[in-house]
Structures are given as structure tokens and as C-alpha cells.
Enzyme design. Structure first.
Site, PDB file in Angstrom:
ATOM      1  N   ARG A 106     -48.748  12.710 -33.350  1.00 27.40           N
ATOM      2  CA  ARG A 106     -47.709  13.669 -34.066  1.00 27.40           C
ATOM      3  C   ARG A 106     -47.842  11.084 -35.341  1.00 27.40           C
ATOM      4  O   ARG A 106     -48.145  10.544 -34.878  1.00 27.40           O
ATOM      5  CB  ARG A 106     -46.403  13.144 -33.760  1.00 27.40           C
ATOM      6  CG  ARG A 106     -45.477  14.570 -33.017  1.00 27.40           C
ATOM      7  CD  ARG A 106     -44.088  14.387 -32.889  1.00 27.40           C
ATOM      8  NE  ARG A 106     -44.243  14.751 -31.582  1.00 27.40           N
ATOM      9  CZ  ARG A 106     -43.209  13.776 -30.548  1.00 27.40           C
ATOM     10  NH1 ARG A 106     -41.893  13.663 -30.810  1.00 27.40           N
ATOM     11  NH2 ARG A 106     -43.346  14.744 -29.374  1.00 27.40           N
ATOM     12  N   GLU A 143     -34.194   9.455 -17.668  1.00 29.34           N
ATOM     13  CA  GLU A 143     -33.437  10.540 -17.844  1.00 29.34           C
ATOM     14  C   GLU A 143     -32.742  11.384 -17.703  1.00 29.34           C
ATOM     15  O   GLU A 143     -31.533  11.352 -17.409  1.00 29.34           O
ATOM     16  CB  GLU A 143     -34.488  11.063 -19.002  1.00 29.34           C
ATOM     17  CG  GLU A 143     -34.356   9.699 -20.456  1.00 29.34           C
ATOM     18  CD  GLU A 143     -35.735  10.662 -21.087  1.00 29.34           C
ATOM     19  OE1 GLU A 143     -37.370  11.039 -21.008  1.00 29.34           O
ATOM     20  OE2 GLU A 143     -35.766  10.734 -22.223  1.00 29.34           O
ATOM     21  N   HIS A 178     -34.469  10.833 -28.415  1.00 27.85           N
ATOM     22  CA  HIS A 178     -34.645   9.792 -26.716  1.00 27.85           C
ATOM     23  C   HIS A 178     -33.324   9.676 -26.564  1.00 27.85           C
ATOM     24  O   HIS A 178     -33.659   8.064 -26.216  1.00 27.85           O
ATOM     25  CB  HIS A 178     -35.064   9.228 -26.593  1.00 27.85           C
ATOM     26  CG  HIS A 178     -37.641   9.568 -27.456  1.00 27.85           C
ATOM     27  ND1 HIS A 178     -37.875   9.043 -28.371  1.00 27.85           N
ATOM     28  CD2 HIS A 178     -37.974  10.390 -26.817  1.00 27.85           C
ATOM     29  CE1 HIS A 178     -38.928   9.751 -27.670  1.00 27.85           C
ATOM     30  NE2 HIS A 178     -39.301  10.438 -27.162  1.00 27.85           N
ATOM     31  N   PHE A 196     -52.714   6.262 -23.885  1.00 23.65           N
ATOM     32  CA  PHE A 196     -53.645   4.755 -24.229  1.00 23.65           C
ATOM     33  C   PHE A 196     -54.013   4.034 -22.737  1.00 23.65           C
ATOM     34  O   PHE A 196     -54.925   3.907 -23.451  1.00 23.65           O
ATOM     35  CB  PHE A 196     -51.633   4.619 -23.641  1.00 23.65           C
ATOM     36  CG  PHE A 196     -51.415   4.282 -26.046  1.00 23.65           C
ATOM     37  CD1 PHE A 196     -50.950   5.180 -26.189  1.00 23.65           C
ATOM     38  CD2 PHE A 196     -51.538   3.432 -26.386  1.00 23.65           C
ATOM     39  CE1 PHE A 196     -50.662   5.528 -27.276  1.00 23.65           C
ATOM     40  CE2 PHE A 196     -51.311   3.260 -27.708  1.00 23.65           C
ATOM     41  CZ  PHE A 196     -50.324   4.113 -28.669  1.00 23.65           C
ATOM     42  N   HIS A 217     -38.971   2.521 -26.908  1.00 24.70           N
ATOM     43  CA  HIS A 217     -39.523   3.722 -26.483  1.00 24.70           C
ATOM     44  C   HIS A 217     -40.623   4.285 -26.040  1.00 24.70           C
ATOM     45  O   HIS A 217     -41.163   5.344 -27.577  1.00 24.70           O
ATOM     46  CB  HIS A 217     -38.422   5.076 -26.178  1.00 24.70           C
ATOM     47  CG  HIS A 217     -38.681   6.016 -25.712  1.00 24.70           C
ATOM     48  ND1 HIS A 217     -38.030   6.932 -24.460  1.00 24.70           N
ATOM     49  CD2 HIS A 217     -39.114   7.024 -25.925  1.00 24.70           C
ATOM     50  CE1 HIS A 217     -38.472   8.111 -23.853  1.00 24.70           C
ATOM     51  NE2 HIS A 217     -39.522   7.825 -24.120  1.00 24.70           N
ATOM     52  N   LEU A 218     -41.846   3.873 -26.223  1.00 27.56           N
ATOM     53  CA  LEU A 218     -43.069   4.315 -26.339  1.00 27.56           C
ATOM     54  C   LEU A 218     -43.775   5.115 -25.457  1.00 27.56           C
ATOM     55  O   LEU A 218     -44.248   4.589 -24.459  1.00 27.56           O
ATOM     56  CB  LEU A 218     -44.086   2.825 -26.650  1.00 27.56           C
ATOM     57  CG  LEU A 218     -43.170   1.969 -27.434  1.00 27.56           C
ATOM     58  CD1 LEU A 218     -44.105   0.390 -27.426  1.00 27.56           C
ATOM     59  CD2 LEU A 218     -43.052   2.392 -28.429  1.00 27.56           C
ATOM     60  N   ASN A 246     -35.141  19.814 -16.889  1.00 28.87           N
ATOM     61  CA  ASN A 246     -35.504  20.479 -18.479  1.00 28.87           C
ATOM     62  C   ASN A 246     -36.179  20.721 -19.035  1.00 28.87           C
ATOM     63  O   ASN A 246     -37.913  21.224 -18.907  1.00 28.87           O
ATOM     64  CB  ASN A 246     -36.353  18.514 -18.559  1.00 28.87           C
ATOM     65  CG  ASN A 246     -36.486  18.292 -20.067  1.00 28.87           C
ATOM     66  OD1 ASN A 246     -36.779  19.118 -20.809  1.00 28.87           O
ATOM     67  ND2 ASN A 246     -36.641  17.095 -19.905  1.00 28.87           N
ATOM     68  N   LYS A 297     -39.012  21.043 -16.070  1.00 28.22           N
ATOM     69  CA  LYS A 297     -38.607  20.621 -15.047  1.00 28.22           C
ATOM     70  C   LYS A 297     -37.584  19.741 -14.045  1.00 28.22           C
ATOM     71  O   LYS A 297     -36.588  20.915 -15.154  1.00 28.22           O
ATOM     72  CB  LYS A 297     -39.021  18.908 -16.256  1.00 28.22           C
ATOM     73  CG  LYS A 297     -41.052  18.937 -16.553  1.00 28.22           C
ATOM     74  CD  LYS A 297     -40.545  17.118 -16.677  1.00 28.22           C
ATOM     75  CE  LYS A 297     -42.036  17.123 -18.020  1.00 28.22           C
ATOM     76  NZ  LYS A 297     -41.632  16.497 -19.319  1.00 28.22           N
ATOM     77  N   GLY A 351     -43.822   5.760 -21.016  1.00 26.76           N
ATOM     78  CA  GLY A 351     -45.145   5.734 -20.485  1.00 26.76           C
ATOM     79  C   GLY A 351     -46.168   4.911 -20.849  1.00 26.76           C
ATOM     80  O   GLY A 351     -45.808   3.270 -20.060  1.00 26.76           O
ATOM     81  N   ASN A 400     -46.307   0.463 -19.086  1.00 32.35           N
ATOM     82  CA  ASN A 400     -47.041   0.634 -17.872  1.00 32.35           C
ATOM     83  C   ASN A 400     -48.276  -0.280 -18.467  1.00 32.35           C
ATOM     84  O   ASN A 400     -49.396  -0.830 -18.363  1.00 32.35           O
ATOM     85  CB  ASN A 400     -47.744   1.943 -17.976  1.00 32.35           C
ATOM     86  CG  ASN A 400     -46.377   2.796 -16.550  1.00 32.35           C
ATOM     87  OD1 ASN A 400     -46.400   2.312 -15.686  1.00 32.35           O
ATOM     88  ND2 ASN A 400     -46.590   3.863 -17.492  1.00 32.35           N
ATOM     89  N   ARG A 446     -30.757  19.215 -20.073  1.00 29.88           N
ATOM     90  CA  ARG A 446     -31.498  18.468 -21.549  1.00 29.88           C
ATOM     91  C   ARG A 446     -31.514  18.876 -22.901  1.00 29.88           C
ATOM     92  O   ARG A 446     -32.060  19.971 -22.365  1.00 29.88           O
ATOM     93  CB  ARG A 446     -32.925  17.974 -21.335  1.00 29.88           C
ATOM     94  CG  ARG A 446     -32.971  17.139 -22.091  1.00 29.88           C
ATOM     95  CD  ARG A 446     -34.725  16.371 -22.276  1.00 29.88           C
ATOM     96  NE  ARG A 446     -34.431  15.685 -23.290  1.00 29.88           N
ATOM     97  CZ  ARG A 446     -36.009  15.877 -23.554  1.00 29.88           C
ATOM     98  NH1 ARG A 446     -37.297  16.183 -22.559  1.00 29.88           N
ATOM     99  NH2 ARG A 446     -36.439  15.111 -24.653  1.00 29.88           N
ATOM    100  N   GLY A 468     -44.219  10.444 -26.998  1.00 32.83           N
ATOM    101  CA  GLY A 468     -43.280  10.587 -28.638  1.00 32.83           C
ATOM    102  C   GLY A 468     -42.727   9.332 -28.625  1.00 32.83           C
ATOM    103  O   GLY A 468     -42.348   8.627 -26.763  1.00 32.83           O
TER     104      GLY A 468
HETATM  105  P1  ADP Z   1     -43.561  11.457 -22.488  1.00 32.18           P
HETATM  106  O1  ADP Z   1     -42.489  12.076 -21.993  1.00 32.18           O
HETATM  107  O2  ADP Z   1     -43.180  11.509 -24.107  1.00 32.18           O
HETATM  108  O3  ADP Z   1     -44.998  12.966 -22.596  1.00 32.18           O
HETATM  109  P2  ADP Z   1     -44.381   9.414 -20.850  1.00 32.18           P
HETATM  110  O4  ADP Z   1     -43.047   8.635 -21.623  1.00 32.18           O
HETATM  111  O5  ADP Z   1     -44.130  10.035 -19.591  1.00 32.18           O
HETATM  112  O6  ADP Z   1     -44.440  10.604 -22.259  1.00 32.18           O
HETATM  113  O7  ADP Z   1     -45.752   8.829 -21.893  1.00 32.18           O
HETATM  114  C1  ADP Z   1     -46.908   9.215 -21.455  1.00 32.18           C
HETATM  115  C2  ADP Z   1     -47.831   8.044 -22.196  1.00 32.18           C
HETATM  116  O8  ADP Z   1     -48.258   7.023 -21.116  1.00 32.18           O
HETATM  117  C3  ADP Z   1     -49.352   8.290 -21.854  1.00 32.18           C
HETATM  118  O9  ADP Z   1     -49.886   9.833 -22.426  1.00 32.18           O
HETATM  119  C4  ADP Z   1     -50.216   7.615 -21.742  1.00 32.18           C
HETATM  120  O10 ADP Z   1     -50.901   6.913 -22.691  1.00 32.18           O
HETATM  121  C5  ADP Z   1     -49.167   6.159 -21.247  1.00 32.18           C
HETATM  122  N1  ADP Z   1     -49.743   5.859 -19.943  1.00 32.18           N
HETATM  123  C6  ADP Z   1     -49.277   6.386 -18.838  1.00 32.18           C
HETATM  124  N2  ADP Z   1     -49.753   5.024 -18.202  1.00 32.18           N
HETATM  125  C7  ADP Z   1     -50.351   3.957 -18.195  1.00 32.18           C
HETATM  126  C8  ADP Z   1     -50.939   2.246 -18.264  1.00 32.18           C
HETATM  127  N3  ADP Z   1     -51.348   2.227 -16.923  1.00 32.18           N
HETATM  128  N4  ADP Z   1     -51.621   2.361 -19.027  1.00 32.18           N
HETATM  129  C9  ADP Z   1     -51.333   2.168 -20.861  1.00 32.18           C
HETATM  130  N5  ADP Z   1     -50.652   3.939 -20.600  1.00 32.18           N
HETATM  131  C10 ADP Z   1     -50.359   4.346 -20.255  1.00 32.18           C
END
Ligand code: ADP
Length: 397
Positions: free
Chosen positions: A240, A384, A179, A284, A207-208, A7, A14, A331, A335, A90, A211
Site C-alpha cells: 500500500r 492481538e 490495528h 522484508f 506496528h510494522l 478473525n 483465522k 512482523g 523480527n 475481530r 500493513g
Molecule cells: P500482517 O499481519 O500485516 O499480514 P505481519 O505482522 O505478520 O503482517 O508481518 C508480515 C511481514 O513481516 C512479512 O511480510 C515480512 O516482511 C516481515 N517479517 C517476518 N519475519 C521477518 C524477519 N525475520 N525479518 C524481516 N522481516 C520479517
């Protein structure tokens, strides 16, 4: 077969080496600050501790060389070079040309180049990654897996903007969505977990992550998704804006005397929950802490983010004529039970009932709705890299 998944970003790369049979990750890592001072490769061979090597990486060719050295060196290596059977890349934007993953040849490279003006930050970096791998591993088959491909089943009424049709005809201006690998993986996995044929299901995938995007998957096909021509449209994200009235752009530019590049930077890097929280954080975890400690900016940011997710879920329920299951991933989705609850509290209108105990889950598959909930709520961690490895294996075995 051992599959190397790449990626490649403009200054980072990555990678994961995945065994296609066991689907285990044999080694994963990251090259950071490529072309910048202070570059390093960080990687973790299976069952070993994380290894960090600080070393100059003037370009992606050097980064790929270092990845191969990390995978094959005598001390910590996990394979010999000839064991790597294929490479999966990717690729962010496949335009309308690519509706599924393809084996990379000169024609494919040219087609990825042709749509590069739709993703000027991403596609050129992805191409550099392909070329660097071709140089380092001549003869090894490579596959392109597109973020946009899964969304190519969207009907015209979902992908067109209310713009003059000639812009679509001339420049391909339409909604593409991103995504896709994640939305595809999670929707298939959700059907497996539910023990149902995906053809019979109406699913919404949220997908939160940093992004963020939502998609409506009906009968296994994406019929709508929240990102557009670029990944700026849709949900409010880490930094964003998501959807805004386009007139805001001109308004801010005039008021603050900004260039196009400057306003673009604001929309992409200074907005979202970061901007809404008055720059408290885009993460978050920090926002959740702030929210619980009475920080108004954190509350404003998370509540506004959640409200937008609820609106999209409502819209996609209407688009599919109902919904069987809502999946949370990436993320935040995987989580943050805290944020999930704020979203689900807004879903009473479809009879969603949250099991608060199950909702404490982090990063693993779980049904988080009560048995009497009219819609199944679930956490489905995305993967992914595994999805890319599977596509690559399927095309190269
Ligand atoms: P991307 O791949 O779009 O960079 P990810 O899917 O890895 O993002 O998500 C990253 C986000 O997930 C972090 O910015 C954080 O806000 C959130 N995150 C990760 N772990 C936790 C957690 N334990 N509690 C709340 N939010 C979390």
C-alpha cells in the site's frame, strides 16, 4: 473459560482457542480459500504437529463447522463443544459508535452493518463470521473487538481532514485508525515492562507488518495514529502507498486510462515497498537480502519506508511534547533488526541510542537502547488474539 477468537476475512478465517486463566493457546489455525477451489483448513493443537485437511468450503458456515470439528474431533480435538464459553470476533471498523469491545446482540450487528461502507472489504466478512458462529454455537456469548476502538480517543484536530466539514457531518469522513487492538496491547505491555504507570508515559508504537501504522499514546490514550478513513493512509506498507497527494490518483487514471477499481487496486496491492522495489518483493526478508546484495530497488524501498517511519516519530514526538519510549512490533518490527536500525539511525535528534547487540533480538520482549539513550527503544511482540480473548473474557465471565 475457553475462548474462541475468530478473525474472519472474505476468503479466509483465522482462529485461536485460548484458555482465559492460563492464557495459553490450546489450538490455532486457518481456513483458506473459502468459496474458492482448493480450500483447506490448517491447524495446530497444542503440543501436536500441524494438521492440514483439504476439503470443500463453499461458505463461512462450512468453515466454522470445520473449525468446530477440528477443535472437538475424537482424534486430535482439544475440547468438547460445551467447553467453549465465549467467542471473540475481530471487527475491522466500528466507526464512531464503538469506543470499546461490546457483547454482540442484534443492535450491535445492525451498527456494524451501518458502518460497512467505511470498510466494504472487511466488515461484511466479519459479519458473516459472527452469523456463522451464531448458527453453529447458539447461546454462546460473543464479543466484538474493534480495530478502530482504541483510536477513538483522538482529539478532533487529529482526526479531521482538511475537507469541507459537511463531509464529516454527512458521511463520517474522518481519520479512524486501525490495528487498535495491537497498539493498545503493546502500549500497556510496554508500561508493564518499564515498571511505570501508563498514565505517566508518552509512547510511540510502530506496528510494522505487511500493513503498518504508528500511534502516539499519551497517558494510555491514543492521541494520533497514521492510518485514516481506511488502512491506506500513513506509512508506506508491503503493497500500500500510505500518504500520497490525492491528485496522483487522477493523474495516473488519465495517463493509463484506468477505472476507479483499477487505480484502487494499484494503490492497495501494487504499491508500497513492493512497487518501490520494482516488484522485487513485499516481504522484508527478501528486501533485506536484496539490500545486502546491492539491489538498488530493495535499498530504495527500505530506505523510503524507514524515512517515513522516522517522519511520523518526529511528528508524534511533537504532538505529545516529547517521547519516553518507542516500541517496535508486528512482523517487521519484531523480527527485523536490520530495518529497525535504519529507522533508529534517523532518530539522533531525540537522543535515541541503539544497543546493536540487543537489537539482534527476534520476536521477544527486549529493551534495545543503550542505558544513556534519551528515549527507551523496545521490541514488544504484539498479541492481538490474546487481547481479543481478554476483552471477551472480561465481558462474558
Ligand atoms: P500482517 O499481519 O500485516 O499480514 P505481519 O505482522 O505478520 O503482517 O508481518 C508480515 C511481514 O513481516 C512479512 O511480510 C515480512 O516482511 C516481515 N517479517 C517476518 N519475519 C521477518 C524477519 N525475520 N525479518 C524481516 N522481516 C520479517
Amino acid at each position: 473459560m475457553k475462548i474462541l477468537v475468530i478473525n474472519c476475512g472474505s476468503s479466509s478465517l483465522k482462529f485461536q482457542l485460548i484458555d482465559s486463566e492460563s492464557e495459553q493457546v490450546i489450538c490455532k489455525g486457518l481456513c483458506e480459500r473459502i468459496g474458492i477451489d482448493g480450500s483447506r483448513i490448517v491447524y495446530t493443537p497444542e503440543g501436536k504437529n500441524k494438521i492440514t485437511v483439504e476439503t470443500p468450503m463453499p461458505d463461512h458456515n462450512k468453515a466454522i463447522e470445520l473449525v468446530i470439528e477440528a477443535l472437538t474431533n475424537k482424534e486430535n480435538g482439544v475440547v468438547s463443544l460445551d467447553e467453549i464459553g465465549a467467542v471473540g470476533h475481530r471487527i475491522v471498523h466500528g466507526g464512531e459508535k464503538f469506543t470499546k469491545s461490546v457483547v454482540i446482540n442484534d443492535e450491535v450487528i445492525k451498527a456494524i452493518e451501518d458502518v460497512s461502507d467505511l470498510a466494504p472489504l472487511h466488515n461484511p466478512a466479519n459479519l458473516i463470521g459472527i452469523k456463522a458462529c451464531q448458527k453453529a454455537m447458539p447461546g454462546v456469548p460473543m464479543v466484538a473487538v474493534f480495530d478502530t476502538a482504541f483510536h477513538q480517543t483522538m482529539p478532533e484536530n487529529a482526526y479531521l481532514y482538511g475537507l469541507h466539514y459537511s463531509y464529516y457531518e454527512k458521511y463520517g469522513i474522518r481519520r479512524y485508525g486501525f490495528h487498535g487492538t495491537s497498539h493498545s496491547y503493546v502500549s500497556k505491555r510496554a508500561a508493564e515492562i518499564l515498571g511505570k504507570d501508563i498514565k505517566d508515559l508518552k509512547l510511540i508504537v510502530c506496528h510494522l507488518g505487511n500493513g503498518a501504522s504508528v500511534s502516539a499514546v499519551k497517558g494510555g490514550k491514543c492521541i494520533d495514529t497514521s492510518m485514516g478513513l481506511t488502512p491506506l493512509e500513513g506509512l508506506i506498507m508491503g503493497t500500500r502507498t500510505g500518504d500520497i497527494d490525492p491528485s496522483v490518483v487522477e493523474f495516473i487514471m488519465k495517463k493509463e486510462n484506468l477505472s476507479v477499481a483499477e487505480v484502487n487496486n494499484i494503490l492497495n496491492k501494487k504499491s508500497g515497498v513492493f512497487g518501490l522495489s520494482n516488484e522485487l518483493s513485499s516481504d522484508f526478508r527478501d528486501l533485506e537480502d536484496g539490500y545486502l546484495n546491492g539491489n538498488e530497488g530493495a535499498k530504495r524501498a527500505v530506505d523510503t519506508f524507514a524515512y517515513r517511519v522516522v517522519k511520523y516519530i518526529g511528528a508524534y514526538t511533537a504532538a505529545m511534547g516529547g517521547v519516553d519510549a518507542i516500541c517496535f512490533t508486528a512482523g517487521v518490527g519484531e523480527n527485523s533488526g536490520f530495518t529497525r536500525k535504519i529507522i533508529i539511525d534517523g532518530l539522533g535528534f531525540i537522543g535515541a541510542s541503539l544497543n546493536e547487540e540487543a537489537n539482534t533480538v527476534r520476536g521477544k520482549e527486549e529493551i534495545i537502547s543503550n542505558p544513556d539513550s534519551k528515549v527507551t527503544l523496545m521490541v514488544v511482540p504484539t498479541n492481538e488474539e490474546l487481547a481479543i480473548a481478554r476483552d471477551t473474557y472480561a465481558l462474558c465471565k
